[in-house]
Enzyme design. Structure first.
Site, PDB file in Angstrom:
ATOM      1  N   HIS A  61     -20.657   5.710   5.959  1.00  0.00           N
ATOM      2  CA  HIS A  61     -21.015   6.968   6.637  1.00  0.00           C
ATOM      3  C   HIS A  61     -19.924   8.015   6.462  1.00  0.00           C
ATOM      4  CE1 HIS A  61     -23.461   9.162   9.717  1.00  0.00           C
ATOM      5  NE2 HIS A  61     -22.371   9.911   9.631  1.00  0.00           N
ATOM      6  N   HIS A  74     -19.111  12.463   5.175  1.00  0.00           N
ATOM      7  CA  HIS A  74     -19.611  13.807   4.848  1.00  0.00           C
ATOM      8  C   HIS A  74     -18.681  14.428   3.810  1.00  0.00           C
ATOM      9  CE1 HIS A  74     -22.663  14.089   8.105  1.00  0.00           C
ATOM     10  NE2 HIS A  74     -21.887  13.158   8.618  1.00  0.00           N
ATOM     11  N   GLN A 132     -29.222  18.655   8.327  1.00  0.00           N
ATOM     12  CA  GLN A 132     -28.230  18.817   9.408  1.00  0.00           C
ATOM     13  C   GLN A 132     -28.738  19.660  10.586  1.00  0.00           C
ATOM     14  OE1 GLN A 132     -24.175  18.369   9.637  1.00  0.00           O
ATOM     15  NE2 GLN A 132     -25.260  18.477  11.581  1.00  0.00           N
ATOM     16  N   HIS A 140     -28.568   9.858  11.274  1.00  0.00           N
ATOM     17  CA  HIS A 140     -27.781  10.114  12.470  1.00  0.00           C
ATOM     18  C   HIS A 140     -28.763   9.905  13.623  1.00  0.00           C
ATOM     19  CE1 HIS A 140     -25.211  12.033   9.522  1.00  0.00           C
ATOM     20  NE2 HIS A 140     -24.281  12.249  10.439  1.00  0.00           N
ATOM     21  N   GLU A 158     -26.896  10.474  18.572  1.00  0.00           N
ATOM     22  CA  GLU A 158     -25.458  10.782  18.635  1.00  0.00           C
ATOM     23  C   GLU A 158     -25.239  11.742  19.797  1.00  0.00           C
ATOM     24  OE1 GLU A 158     -23.734  12.669  15.194  1.00  0.00           O
ATOM     25  OE2 GLU A 158     -21.685  12.429  15.952  1.00  0.00           O
ATOM     26  N   ASP A 193     -16.931   8.719   8.681  1.00  0.00           N
ATOM     27  CA  ASP A 193     -17.661   9.913   9.121  1.00  0.00           C
ATOM     28  C   ASP A 193     -17.015  11.216   8.644  1.00  0.00           C
ATOM     29  OD1 ASP A 193     -19.652  11.457  10.244  1.00  0.00           O
ATOM     30  OD2 ASP A 193     -19.187  10.973  12.320  1.00  0.00           O
TER      31      ASP A 193
HETATM   32 ZN   LIG Z   1     -22.188  11.884  10.251  1.00  0.00          ZN
END
Ligand SMILES: [Zn+2]
Length: 424
Positions: free
Chosen positions: A55, A57, A150, A208, A211, A307
């Site tokens: 995971h 970005h 996103q 995701h 969260e 992450d």
């Molecule tokens: Zn993430």
């Protein structure tokens, strides 16, 4: 004749042996007396399969402070800040920053990364940039790219069309963010549609999911249901699941068997979860990480993810999966010898299973990718966040780091050199 022999290393399961490498593959794991073009002495050191991050970005990494920092430290301000940033970033800039991160990753023995790529941008320049990065690093890092809406598949007016375009361009995995849609109902609908998209295309799912600190967030329930309904067992991962920390215990006792039955895995991101969640709490303050040991006790595969590194959500980070596991084991209170060793397994074997990596591991026939660590065993590697003395990817030595020795000149003591903090 082997290309490389790694002599006398200790494997994570405690075996002491040699590893022979030929044409990019592991071709022997046994005591070897033959010659090799290169022999590496790993006596007393841990030899592990490479680290894996399920995971990340990569499109946002190393942008910390541009155009400003996240003052509240929350997920929502981070999303807003990223929204400003992605308008002004260029493809070349994104490629350069991602490649720098991949250099760091290679030096840390992190040789497989699943990265979410924001698809909420009509130009899809992030997608174009990350596809180029995937191509450039493919000989040493396995990069899986997730189409990640996103700003919400339905909340953002063009996200759905752009996510489909991004998948058509060659992204590998279907992502989502149901807790960021306008309503719980929209979130559930997004999970359903995205899972159907993955089933139709024969792709994996990594969302995701939940969260937040909201104890009523229930998207994991829908994700497990859709995985079951569509026969996606073993191909769906739920990232974060921080709301599970706050859920009612009775409800969780019903939920965990459903997740296990659907073959859905989970990834906790302890550095980011502990930093971002619980920001509205006073005291006592929730930890904001999901129930790791409890899921594992139900047979659910759980990994640790990095992450973020130096981006709108997190101002630190080094591509070191041992840092990630170290934080995770503290937050989850995984302190027994078995649990500590399991934390190492999570950032190697378990994460590889979540990503569905073929040819991973230390066995004959696997890719010759491994890391030699300045530690005696997995628990010592975690305690020291040990130096990666040598990293081999697909049969090629790609990084070396000097051993961390300390030269001591202490009053009243003979001068000496110690392996830093090692007990052996
Ligand atoms: Zn993430």
């Amino acid at each position: 004749m082997f290309d490389i022999i790694v002599k006398g290393g200790t494997l994570p399961d405690g075996r002491v042996t040699d590893i022979g490498i030929t044409d990019g593959r592991i071709t022997a794991i046994e005591p070897l007396e033959t010659n090799a073009r290169e022999t590496i002495d790993a006596t007393g050191d841990l030899v592990s399969p490479p680290f894996v991050d399920p995971h990340f970005h990569l499109d946002a990494t190393q942008s910390y402070g541009t155009p400003r920092i996240n003052a509240s430290g929350t997920l929502l301000e981070g999303i807003g800040l990223w929204g400003e940033l992605k308008q002004v970033m260029t493809i070349d800039d994104m490629i350069a920053r991602a490649l720098t991160y991949c250099d760091w990753a290679a030096s840390m023995g992190l040789l497989a990364i699943r990265s979410h790529v924001d698809t909420c941008d009509d130009t899809l320049k992030g997608v174009e940039a990350m596809l180029e990065v995937r191509e450039q690093v493919k000989d040493y890092i396995d990069l899986q790219l997730v189409a990640f809406p996103q700003d919400g598949l339905y909340r953002d007016p063009t996200a759905r069309a752009n996510t489909i375009r991004a998948l058509d361009m060659g992204l590998d995995v279907v992502g989502g963010i149901p807790h960021f849609e306008r309503t719980m109902a929209d979130g559930a609908a997004s999970v359903r549609e995205l899972c159907e998209m993955a089933a139709t295309r024969g792709l994996r799912v990594d969302m995701h999911c939940d969260e937040s600190d909201d104890p009523m967030s229930r998207h994991i329930e829908t994700l497990a249901y859709e995985a079951q309904r569509l026969g996606l067992h073993g191909r769906v991962n739920a990232s974060h699941l921080t709301s599970m920390h706050s859920m009612d215990n009775y409800y969780v006792s019903k939920l965990l068997p459903l997740i296990a039955e659907a073959g859905v895995s989970a990834v906790a991101n302890p550095l980011i979860n502990i930093m971002i969640q619980g920001r509205q709490d006073t005291f006592p303050k929730r930890r904001g990480m999901t129930r790791v040991k409890e899921m594992q006790a139900h047979g659910i595969t759980v990994g640790w993810g990095q992450d973020c590194v130096l981006d709108p959500w997190y101002s630190l980070g080094t591509a070191d999966m041992l840092d990630v596991a170290f934080m995770g084991m503290h937050v989850a209170q995984m302190s027994s010898p078995d649990e500590m060793a399991r934390c190492f397994d999570m950032v190697t074997q378990q994460n590889a299973a979540i990503m569905g990596l073929d040819d991973y591991g230390l066995h004959v026939g696997a890719n010759a990718s491994l890391v030699i660590l300045d530690a005696a065993d997995p628990i010592e590697a975690l305690r020291l966040r040990a130096a990666r003395l040598c990293v081999i990817s697909k049969g090629r030595i790609i990084s070396r780091t000097p051993r961390m020795d300390a030269s001591l000149s202490l009053p009243g003591r003979p001068e000496t050199t110690r392996r830093r903090h090692r007990t052996s």
